[in-house]
Design a protein around this motif. Structure first.
Motif, PDB file in Angstrom:
ATOM      1  N   TYR A  53       0.838  -1.199   0.000  1.00 19.07           N
ATOM      2  CA  TYR A  53       0.000   0.000   0.000  1.00 19.07           C
ATOM      3  C   TYR A  53       0.872   1.248   0.000  1.00 19.07           C
ATOM      4  O   TYR A  53       0.444   2.327  -0.406  1.00 19.07           O
ATOM      5  N   LEU A  54       2.134   1.077   0.449  1.00 15.44           N
ATOM      6  CA  LEU A  54       3.097   2.173   0.419  1.00 15.44           C
ATOM      7  C   LEU A  54       4.474   1.632   0.060  1.00 15.44           C
ATOM      8  O   LEU A  54       4.953   0.682   0.667  1.00 15.44           O
ATOM      9  N   GLN A  55       5.081   2.244  -0.940  1.00 13.08           N
ATOM     10  CA  GLN A  55       6.504   2.038  -1.230  1.00 13.08           C
ATOM     11  C   GLN A  55       7.212   3.327  -0.844  1.00 13.08           C
ATOM     12  O   GLN A  55       6.765   4.418  -1.181  1.00 13.08           O
ATOM     13  N   VAL A  56       8.315   3.208  -0.120  1.00 13.60           N
ATOM     14  CA  VAL A  56       9.110   4.378   0.244  1.00 13.60           C
ATOM     15  C   VAL A  56      10.490   4.214  -0.355  1.00 13.60           C
ATOM     16  O   VAL A  56      11.147   3.191  -0.149  1.00 13.60           O
ATOM     17  N   SER A  57      10.929   5.217  -1.093  1.00 14.67           N
ATOM     18  CA  SER A  57      12.268   5.211  -1.671  1.00 14.67           C
ATOM     19  C   SER A  57      13.104   6.249  -0.937  1.00 14.67           C
ATOM     20  O   SER A  57      12.734   7.426  -0.858  1.00 14.67           O
ATOM     21  N   LEU A  58      14.229   5.811  -0.369  1.00 11.44           N
ATOM     22  CA  LEU A  58      15.072   6.663   0.470  1.00 11.44           C
ATOM     23  C   LEU A  58      16.134   7.326  -0.396  1.00 11.44           C
ATOM     24  O   LEU A  58      17.019   6.658  -0.933  1.00 11.44           O
ATOM     25  N   HIS A  59      16.027   8.640  -0.517  1.00 12.31           N
ATOM     26  CA  HIS A  59      16.939   9.396  -1.363  1.00 12.31           C
ATOM     27  C   HIS A  59      17.614  10.490  -0.545  1.00 12.31           C
ATOM     28  O   HIS A  59      17.347  10.653   0.645  1.00 12.31           O
ATOM     29  N   GLY A  60      18.485  11.232  -1.186  1.00 13.87           N
ATOM     30  CA  GLY A  60      19.189  12.300  -0.502  1.00 13.87           C
ATOM     31  C   GLY A  60      19.760  13.285  -1.492  1.00 13.87           C
ATOM     32  O   GLY A  60      19.798  13.039  -2.697  1.00 13.87           O
ATOM     33  N   THR A  61      20.212  14.410  -0.974  1.00 10.05           N
ATOM     34  CA  THR A  61      20.859  15.410  -1.805  1.00 10.05           C
ATOM     35  C   THR A  61      22.160  15.819  -1.143  1.00 10.05           C
ATOM     36  O   THR A  61      22.296  15.731   0.083  1.00 10.05           O
ATOM     37  N   ASP A  62      23.125  16.221  -1.943  1.00 11.21           N
ATOM     38  CA  ASP A  62      24.396  16.619  -1.363  1.00 11.21           C
ATOM     39  C   ASP A  62      24.237  17.888  -0.525  1.00 11.21           C
ATOM     40  O   ASP A  62      24.723  17.967   0.606  1.00 11.21           O
ATOM     41  N   LEU A  63      23.543  18.878  -1.051  1.00 13.59           N
ATOM     42  CA  LEU A  63      23.412  20.157  -0.362  1.00 13.59           C
ATOM     43  C   LEU A  63      22.048  20.746  -0.632  1.00 13.59           C
ATOM     44  O   LEU A  63      21.605  20.793  -1.780  1.00 13.59           O
ATOM     45  N   GLY A  64      21.373  21.185   0.413  1.00 17.46           N
ATOM     46  CA  GLY A  64      20.059  21.806   0.248  1.00 17.46           C
ATOM     47  C   GLY A  64      19.194  21.557   1.456  1.00 17.46           C
ATOM     48  O   GLY A  64      19.591  21.808   2.590  1.00 17.46           O
ATOM     49  N   GLY A  65      17.989  21.049   1.210  1.00 16.74           N
ATOM     50  CA  GLY A  65      17.047  20.788   2.277  1.00 16.74           C
ATOM     51  C   GLY A  65      16.368  19.451   2.087  1.00 16.74           C
ATOM     52  O   GLY A  65      16.739  18.665   1.203  1.00 16.74           O
ATOM     53  N   SER A  66      15.364  19.195   2.906  1.00 22.57           N
ATOM     54  CA  SER A  66      14.605  17.949   2.835  1.00 22.57           C
ATOM     55  C   SER A  66      13.269  18.211   2.151  1.00 22.57           C
ATOM     56  O   SER A  66      12.658  19.271   2.337  1.00 22.57           O
ATOM     57  N   TRP A  67      12.834  17.251   1.376  1.00 27.24           N
ATOM     58  CA  TRP A  67      11.503  17.335   0.791  1.00 27.24           C
ATOM     59  C   TRP A  67      11.002  15.926   0.501  1.00 27.24           C
ATOM     60  O   TRP A  67      11.748  14.960   0.579  1.00 27.24           O
ATOM     61  N   VAL A  68       9.706  15.837   0.195  1.00 25.99           N
ATOM     62  CA  VAL A  68       9.061  14.550  -0.081  1.00 25.99           C
ATOM     63  C   VAL A  68       8.354  14.653  -1.426  1.00 25.99           C
ATOM     64  O   VAL A  68       7.673  15.651  -1.711  1.00 25.99           O
ATOM     65  N   GLN A  69       8.500  13.621  -2.239  1.00 30.59           N
ATOM     66  CA  GLN A  69       7.763  13.512  -3.490  1.00 30.59           C
ATOM     67  C   GLN A  69       6.782  12.349  -3.363  1.00 30.59           C
ATOM     68  O   GLN A  69       7.176  11.257  -2.949  1.00 30.59           O
ATOM     69  N   LEU A  70       5.529  12.582  -3.719  1.00 25.28           N
ATOM     70  CA  LEU A  70       4.476  11.580  -3.614  1.00 25.28           C
ATOM     71  C   LEU A  70       3.890  11.302  -4.988  1.00 25.28           C
ATOM     72  O   LEU A  70       3.684  12.221  -5.779  1.00 25.28           O
ATOM     73  N   LEU A 117       0.884   3.548  -3.422  1.00 25.39           N
ATOM     74  CA  LEU A 117       1.542   4.781  -3.837  1.00 25.39           C
ATOM     75  C   LEU A 117       2.990   4.742  -3.372  1.00 25.39           C
ATOM     76  O   LEU A 117       3.377   3.872  -2.585  1.00 25.39           O
ATOM     77  N   THR A 118       3.773   5.702  -3.849  1.00 26.08           N
ATOM     78  CA  THR A 118       5.177   5.793  -3.465  1.00 26.08           C
ATOM     79  C   THR A 118       5.474   7.150  -2.868  1.00 26.08           C
ATOM     80  O   THR A 118       5.010   8.178  -3.380  1.00 26.08           O
ATOM     81  N   ALA A 119       6.255   7.151  -1.792  1.00 32.75           N
ATOM     82  CA  ALA A 119       6.789   8.370  -1.197  1.00 32.75           C
ATOM     83  C   ALA A 119       8.301   8.343  -1.341  1.00 32.75           C
ATOM     84  O   ALA A 119       8.951   7.360  -0.967  1.00 32.75           O
ATOM     85  N   VAL A 120       8.863   9.402  -1.888  1.00 27.35           N
ATOM     86  CA  VAL A 120      10.311   9.539  -2.041  1.00 27.35           C
ATOM     87  C   VAL A 120      10.765  10.563  -1.002  1.00 27.35           C
ATOM     88  O   VAL A 120      10.356  11.722  -1.048  1.00 27.35           O
ATOM     89  N   VAL A 121      11.589  10.134  -0.066  1.00 24.34           N
ATOM     90  CA  VAL A 121      11.982  10.991   1.061  1.00 24.34           C
ATOM     91  C   VAL A 121      13.428  11.424   0.865  1.00 24.34           C
ATOM     92  O   VAL A 121      14.348  10.598   0.881  1.00 24.34           O
ATOM     93  N   GLU A 122      13.620  12.720   0.680  1.00 27.03           N
ATOM     94  CA  GLU A 122      14.936  13.302   0.428  1.00 27.03           C
ATOM     95  C   GLU A 122      15.449  13.979   1.697  1.00 27.03           C
ATOM     96  O   GLU A 122      14.708  14.680   2.383  1.00 27.03           O
ATOM     97  N   VAL A 123      16.739  13.792   1.974  1.00 20.99           N
ATOM     98  CA  VAL A 123      17.363  14.416   3.139  1.00 20.99           C
ATOM     99  C   VAL A 123      18.745  14.907   2.729  1.00 20.99           C
ATOM    100  O   VAL A 123      19.437  14.242   1.947  1.00 20.99           O
ATOM    101  N   PRO A 124      19.189  16.083   3.196  1.00 18.44           N
ATOM    102  CA  PRO A 124      20.487  16.609   2.759  1.00 18.44           C
ATOM    103  C   PRO A 124      21.652  16.132   3.620  1.00 18.44           C
ATOM    104  O   PRO A 124      21.502  15.880   4.814  1.00 18.44           O
ATOM    105  N   MET A 125      22.831  16.030   3.005  1.00 22.67           N
ATOM    106  CA  MET A 125      24.069  15.804   3.744  1.00 22.67           C
ATOM    107  C   MET A 125      24.569  17.127   4.338  1.00 22.67           C
ATOM    108  O   MET A 125      24.963  17.194   5.486  1.00 22.67           O
TER     109      MET A 125
END
Length: 416
Positions: free
Chosen positions: A159-176, A248-256
């Motif tokens: 019912y939920l797929q979560v893909s764990l992503h990240g960015t080198d520099l910036g902020g956190s955001w979620v894509q649904l 559905l899928t949630a893509v969770v981005e977090v910065p280094m």
């Protein structure tokens, strides 16, 4: 009992060892199995906790250069195992690394600076990325990692797929891929508590509807894209495969490294002029890398390896993207969006240069020292422009974990 190692970015063998230890600790509740192999023959492992039919699938390591997801996956697996309430009527499934071949080529065990990070940088070309390949390749040419991931989704019907992503520099955001009402509040609260900025104008989600600050919902198929030149459309990625089963899928981005410049909702005084300026810089920087590549290429022996393929892929995206920025009106006019585009424009040629540098160093090519100076200067300028500050790994992991758990709760309520 904690089986988590000292907080640092775990390698794929360390992830597998931890998963084996958890499965041995609770064999009636946990199962570790191989669900496929990579192009190079490396195993793809899935750790399952619980036996309920209603499932959450968590995917780490889809992008080799985004290492925080491995630590988050470990923390989540242990937490689900220890907290019965999290697995009440829900089973959890953890794909330890979607791209072990890529992970073997990206080397950032403990980066001290953006320069350290880029010295070991690797991010595959689009056709070689497990989640993105369906958007650029026909079904009969998909890599085995993609086929394995699609097979797991078909089997589990999460019912939920979560893909764990990240960015080198910036902020956190979620894509649904579908809106999850209520998620924006716990996401923002977690980011604030952990002093991580929310990327309110992420260029990756330009023009997408906002469910809340930093939470974006992918538009329906048929809706135009902000950057039509880009070949990879998220709506054709593996993220949408869960929709076949009502998920559905949630893509969770977090910065280094964090920057408050991507969390400024104030209007930019001249967004169109800024976009044109950033496009010109993007083209100038890419031409500088292309000159080095053209000069050194006749001296390089051997096949076109993954680092060189990836560098060329990144450079190939730039002319069309620059034209998108020049010819189309800005999709967003906030300082946060222009800041995110600025970071994206620095990132693409820097990544290409970094991967080319690794090729030149290995060949002991005479162009390597000049290119290393260029990479170092770009990293310094990038960090200075965005006032970059390191986000401790425990905060990266905690914020990503909290967001995954909140998404699981709110998506479950939505599916009920």
């Amino acid at each position: 009992m904690s089986l988590l190692p000292e907080l640092r970015y775990p390698s794929v063998p360390e992830l597998v060892a931890t998963a084996r230890a958890l499965a041995a600790l609770r064999p009636g509740l946990c199962r570790l199995r191989q669900i496929g192999v990579s192009r190079a023959g490396r195993p793809l492992h899935l750790l399952s906790v619980g036996h309920a039919r209603r499932a959450v699938l968590v995917v780490a390591g889809a992008h080799a250069n985004e290492p925080a997801g491995g630590g988050t996956l470990q923390a989540l697996a242990e937490r689900v195992l220890n907290e019965r309430g999290l697995r009440t009527e829900t089973s959890w499934h953890f794909l330890l690394c979607a791209d072990p071949d890529g992970a073997s080529l990206h080397v950032t065990p403990a980066p001290r600076s953006l320069f350290d990070y880029h010295l070991g940088f690797y991010r595959p070309s689009g056709p070689e990325q497990p989640e993105w390949s369906p958007s650029v390749l026909p079904p009969d040419r998909l890599p085995p990692e993609t086929v394995a991931l699609l097979g797991v989704i078909d089997e589990l019907r999460p019912y939920l797929q979560v893909s764990l992503h990240g960015t080198d520099l910036g902020g956190s955001w979620v894509q649904l891929t579908r809106d999850v009402p209520g998620l924006a509040e716990p996401f923002a609260k977690s980011a604030a508590e952990l002093h991580i900025p929310v990327e309110t104008g992420a260029s990756d989600a330009a023009g997408w509807p906002a469910s809340g600050p930093g939470v974006r919902v992918m538009p329906e198929p048929g809706v135009g894209l902000a950057y039509p030149s880009m070949p990879d459309d998220a709506r054709h990625s593996t993220w949408y495969h869960a929709h076949r089963y009502g998920g559905l899928t949630a893509v969770v981005e977090v910065p280094m490294w964090a920057s408050d410049l991507v969390d400024d909702p104030a209007p930019h005084p001249a967004p169109a002029a800024a976009m044109r300026r950033l496009a010109r810089r993007l083209l100038r920087d890419s031409r500088e890398v292309e000159r080095v590549l053209a000069e050194a290429l006749p001296r390089l022996d051997g096949p076109d390896g993954p680092l060189l393929r990836a560098a060329r892929w990144a450079l190939g995206l730039i002319p069309g993207l620059a034209q998108d920025w020049i010819l189309r009106p800005p999709i967003d006019t906030t300082r946060a969006y222009i800041g995110s585009v600025d970071a994206f424009g620095r990132r693409l040629p820097l990544r290409a240069a970094s991967m080319l540098l690794r090729v030149l160093r290995e060949a002991d090519d005479r162009a390597a020292p000049h290119l290393e100076e260029l990479v170092a200067s770009w990293c310094d300028a990038y960090a200075a422009r965005f006032q970059a500050r390191w986000v401790p790994l425990e905060r990266q992991v905690e914020h990503q974990s909290r967001t995954v758990l909140a998404a699981a709760q709110h998506a479950r309520d939505l599916a009920a």
